[in-house]
Write an enzyme that holds these catalytic residues in place. Structure first.
Site, short mmCIF file in Angstrom:
data_model
loop_
_atom_site.label_atom_id
_atom_site.label_comp_id
_atom_site.label_asym_id
_atom_site.label_seq_id
_atom_site.Cartn_x
_atom_site.Cartn_y
_atom_site.Cartn_z
N LYS A 61 2.28 44.62 -13.79
CA LYS A 61 0.86 44.65 -13.42
C LYS A 61 0.00 45.59 -14.25
O LYS A 61 -1.21 45.41 -14.34
CB LYS A 61 0.73 45.02 -11.94
CG LYS A 61 1.14 43.91 -10.98
CD LYS A 61 0.08 42.83 -10.92
CE LYS A 61 0.33 41.87 -9.76
NZ LYS A 61 -0.77 40.90 -9.61
N SER A 316 9.79 40.58 -12.55
CA SER A 316 8.41 41.07 -12.56
C SER A 316 8.25 42.51 -12.10
O SER A 316 7.28 43.17 -12.46
CB SER A 316 7.51 40.16 -11.71
OG SER A 316 8.01 40.08 -10.38
#
Length: 423
Positions: A61, A316
């Site tokens: 992110k 992720s």
């Protein structure tokens, strides 16, 4: 002069991603693309893991957050920013606030794992203020949007923003730079859709034969629902367990990109994701969060298609709260058919409990929980009994023995309302 994104609404170009790559190269880690021998052998193919769990803030992110904030005007920097996040975006924004000297307000669901809240404060220090509100990402999102309007702050969207999408797309640049073999399949999790929109844009432009497989949790398949209906929809109820991908409504921009480029979307049960978390830790010493486990968990659904192929799974994030591990194990055991809960009514005769232990339980079955459901008259009342099996196949014989020995029971696992109430 600072190059700007080509602002056609809902469009992100390869050039935008390459500009973002240049912007981020001295800020984020170029995370490793590792061939995993165990997974490769298990599925009969070459499985590569893109290790974004090793990123600066332990998730991808930061790429999108920093790229978006780097493009703030001087006035926007002075006024500060605001964002909403279930955890990972907040950490990326917090890191960027401190690095760029921009004050930020960060709205997070009250259900966010404590570890993620602590990390946000750690990365942002005195440049961020954390506000815990609501039960879901969407609750926090609505509060953050109101704050942006009232205080004149710039809202940093976690996924539905061209700069954010371009930042996430830099993962695709690294993957293609690092992989010497042509990539046949790429699996990535979908929450709001920013990761797959960015990576997919780059992959489909540079490696058009690569099949892009989006993976969503079974309890929050918002992109699959949007593509099915032909427009963005809001799911009424979601399972919040896979907090990094539990989104009721995907973005308009991410939807428009994903519907054109995705080859498939698969959904993974939350329990299956938990099994994958435990396997990655026990077999590979890799700590992943539920959303990070989704792509690897999805390989089971593609066993035939990927055999003999080159496959990339994007891990992720690895922001997993140790306090959740017992729940993760429990969900995995239930999914695998190894943990069962029953309401058992013990017959009103002497030795009934001993008979249950000696003649109903199998030789390798273990009682993991036992509670009488009534405070008074315990010995003759029903009890909540948790039983752990060594093998899934031991379930049918257990049920048969309970019936044969005359122990009336109700299966809690098969009653969602009762399960959530008692377990």
């Amino acid at each position: 002069m600072e190059q700007q994104l080509k602002r056609k609404q809902g469009a992100v170009y390869v050039e935008d991603i390459l500009i973002a790559y240049h912007t981020l190269k001295d800020v984020v880690y170029h995370t490793p693309l590792q061939k995993n021998p165990l997974l490769s052998e298990r599925y009969g193919c070459n499985v590569y893991l893109k290790r974004e769990d090793l990123q600066v803030v332990r998730s991808f992110k930061i790429r999108g957050a920093y790229n978006r904030m780097k493009h703030l005007t001087d006035d926007e920097r002075k006024n500060g920013i605001v964002c909403a996040s279930a955890g990972n975006h907040a950490q990326g924004v917090a890191y960027s606030c401190r690095a760029l000297g921009v004050h930020g307000k960060i709205y997070m669901p009250a259900t966010t794992p404590r570890q993620k809240v602590s990390q946000v404060q750690l990365f942002g220090k005195d440049m961020v203020e954390i506000i815990l509100v609501g039960d879901t990402f969407d609750d926090s999102f609505n509060e953050a949007v109101q704050c942006a309007k009232q205080e004149g702050r710039t809202f940093i969207h976690p996924f539905d923003d061209e700069y954010v999408i371009a930042g996430q797309g830099t993962i695709g640049v690294e993957i293609l730079n690092d992989c010497e073999e042509p990539i046949d399949f790429l699996f990535a999790s979908i929450g709001g859709g920013g990761l797959m929109s960015g990576v997919g844009t780059y992959m489909k432009s540079i490696s058009p034969t690569t099949k892009l497989i989006g993976v969503e949790p079974e309890g929050a398949p918002s992109m699959k629902a949007a593509i099915k209906h032909g427009h963005v929809v809001t799911l009424e109820e979601i399972d919040k367990f896979v907090d990094g991908a539990a989104v009721k409504t995907v973005g308009e921009t991410t939807f428009s990109l994903c519907k054109e480029m995705l080859d498939d979307i698969v959904v993974v049960p939350e329990g299956k994701a938990c099994t994958t978390i435990l396997e990655l830790y026990n077999e590979n010493a890799i700590v992943v969060e539920p959303a990070g486990a989704l792509p690897v968990a999805a390989l089971d659904l593609y066993q035939e298609q990927i055999r003999g192929k080159n496959v990339v799974c994007i891990i992720s994030g690895g922001n997993n709260d140790i306090d959740r591990m017992q729940e993760i194990k429990e969900r995995s055991m239930i999914y695998e058919g190894l943990q069962h809960y029953f309401i058992v009514s013990f017959p009103q005769r002497a030795g009934a409990l001993r008979e249950f232990l000696d003649e109903v339980l199998g030789p390798t079955d273990d009682i993991t929980r036992f509670e009488y459901t009534k405070k008074n008259n315990k010995e003759n009342g029903p009890a909540l009994v948790g039983i752990e099996l060594k093998r899934r196949e031991d379930y049918a014989p257990l049920i048969e023995r309970m019936k044969k020995k005359g122990f009336p029971f109700q299966e809690v696992n098969k009653d969602p309302n009762l399960f959530h109430l008692l377990i």
